[in-house]
Design an enzyme around this catalytic site. Sequence first.
Site, PDB file in Angstrom:
ATOM      1  N   LYS A  82     -14.943  43.607  41.427  1.00 23.22           N
ATOM      2  CA  LYS A  82     -13.832  44.177  40.660  1.00 23.22           C
ATOM      3  C   LYS A  82     -12.863  43.047  40.324  1.00 23.22           C
ATOM      4  CE  LYS A  82     -10.432  47.970  41.152  1.00 23.22           C
ATOM      5  NZ  LYS A  82      -9.964  49.039  42.077  1.00 23.22           N
ATOM      6  N   SER A 157     -10.241  53.555  40.267  1.00 27.41           N
ATOM      7  CA  SER A 157     -10.031  52.482  39.319  1.00 27.41           C
ATOM      8  C   SER A 157     -11.140  51.427  39.301  1.00 27.41           C
ATOM      9  CB  SER A 157      -8.710  51.768  39.639  1.00 27.41           C
ATOM     10  OG  SER A 157      -8.754  51.176  40.930  1.00 27.41           O
ATOM     11  N   SER A 181     -10.367  54.901  44.868  1.00 24.04           N
ATOM     12  CA  SER A 181     -10.906  54.077  43.782  1.00 24.04           C
ATOM     13  C   SER A 181     -12.256  53.435  44.075  1.00 24.04           C
ATOM     14  CB  SER A 181      -9.897  52.996  43.396  1.00 24.04           C
ATOM     15  OG  SER A 181      -8.792  53.566  42.762  1.00 24.04           O
TER      16      SER A 181
END
Lengths: 470, 63
Positions: A82, A157, A181
Amino acid sequence: MADATLSSMTVAELATLIKAKDVSPVDVAEAFIERTASTEPQLNAWITLLPEATRAAAKQAEADIVAGGYKGPLHGIPIGLKDLFWTKGVRTTSGSAITKDFVPSEDATVVAKLQDAGAYAFGKTSMVEYAYGGSEHNDLYGAPKNPWDLAHVTGGSSSGSGAAVAAGQVPIALGSDTAGSVRAPAALCGLSGHKPTYGLISRFGVSPLSWSMDHVGPLAHTVEDVAIAMNAMVGFDARDPGSANRAPEDYLAALQADLRGLRIGVLEDDFIWDVTVPEVKAAFDQAVTQLTTLGAAAEGVSIGNLDRISAAQVTITTAEANTYHHEMIQRAPELYHPVVRRRIEAGFFMPAAAYVQAQRVRATFDERYASLFETFDLLVTPTTPSPAPVANGLNVRLPNGEMPSRELVRLTRVFNPNGLPAITVPCGFSGDGLPMGLQFVGPRFSDAQVIGAAHAYQQSTDWHKRRPVF
Amino acid sequence: MGQSELDKETFLILARQAGFDPADPHLDDLFPDVQLMLGRMDVLFGTPTDGFEPGYRSPEGGA
């Protein structure tokens, strides 16, 4: 042409082939590079891809293994990161225009630990700006699409991490989880994803959203792969003030556990079921039946007043995010996504007493959860209230109407303030062919038990073996 | 009065104190988010917390 079957394999399957020298890490790298090249134009899972670094790392891994230096099951495995994990010499945008040119001078601790175990960064995955949202679009880099149906959201996310693993672009990826997330995109993309106990995995070099609730965790096809990653990622780090200094555990050994005699609390709170759609309820009920078939003792239980810990989680995030962004958002508010900007700016209007009271509510739930875990070894809930929905602005569409997209993490965020370990595994598919997740939650530092139970359940199903036709 | 009952006039006064330009149309978009945030305070302050001090316990479970 690369061997296309490699890109649908798990980390454990690839590791077996690499260790036996049946497949070279170079073959593995080329398979994922080719798969990504053919799918990324539709999927948009990445902010930065690193094909040259990937090839160099794979070649080095091949040479090391040929020379007898096999390091373990992550050796020669590409990983998606990420784009809030610092990577030395590689830009780390946090999904934002503000930090679009930030190039860290060192790696996040967890990235360095994975590299020590032989893995390497395949690229930086797309994400909701500064990890502040459950599924909203990212206007600058574009929102990833769900490989199970491109019209549906991935959840966030860690949206790119979920999409990339599900589509076979990488076998495993890292996310961060402040409200869900890791777990929400894992569930909505048909993956296994673990939010470890707060403090187990270092947050050093991970751009923060909310210091006291940010957790680093892996998304993968199977719980076994999660365990492989955990063995490499867990460990004390003096550069993370919240890091726990504990004796190491072997999470792969935990996979030997079975469910016989395990006491499982099945959450009955209205807060869980108020917005959960019938298909998810049906899949969840079937999963609970399966747990009892495997020897667990399941009993209904209510935590009570989950709206309070949910409100505390949102309040603490608002205050801590506003503090972190305080200077940046006053200097260049127009560079933020409008939704993220408003969430952060709302913190300017929060009385200090609200943050303090949220911490007191958090403390009451420390006690409540501790009390529950005297009766139960684990709690189970659905991971998300619906399969991956279609976005409609800030809402998502459900069969019975619309709900704010933040509600996608309604069932996960209630476990973040107290740092509890929680894992999601696939537990079925909707009539539209979209995956649904089952969440296991345990007391702090019971990660081995949580992982062991999830693995035992997963071994009795084949949901995790499905791959999207994409 | 509940914590959530913030009128627009008071909001604009607070906005000025926080450094915003009260004439900025962006505040029209921000106002509902602030109301939503303050609405959560009713839940928090309605929670019995006697005997509970603020502060997150360390990962080891100590003070």
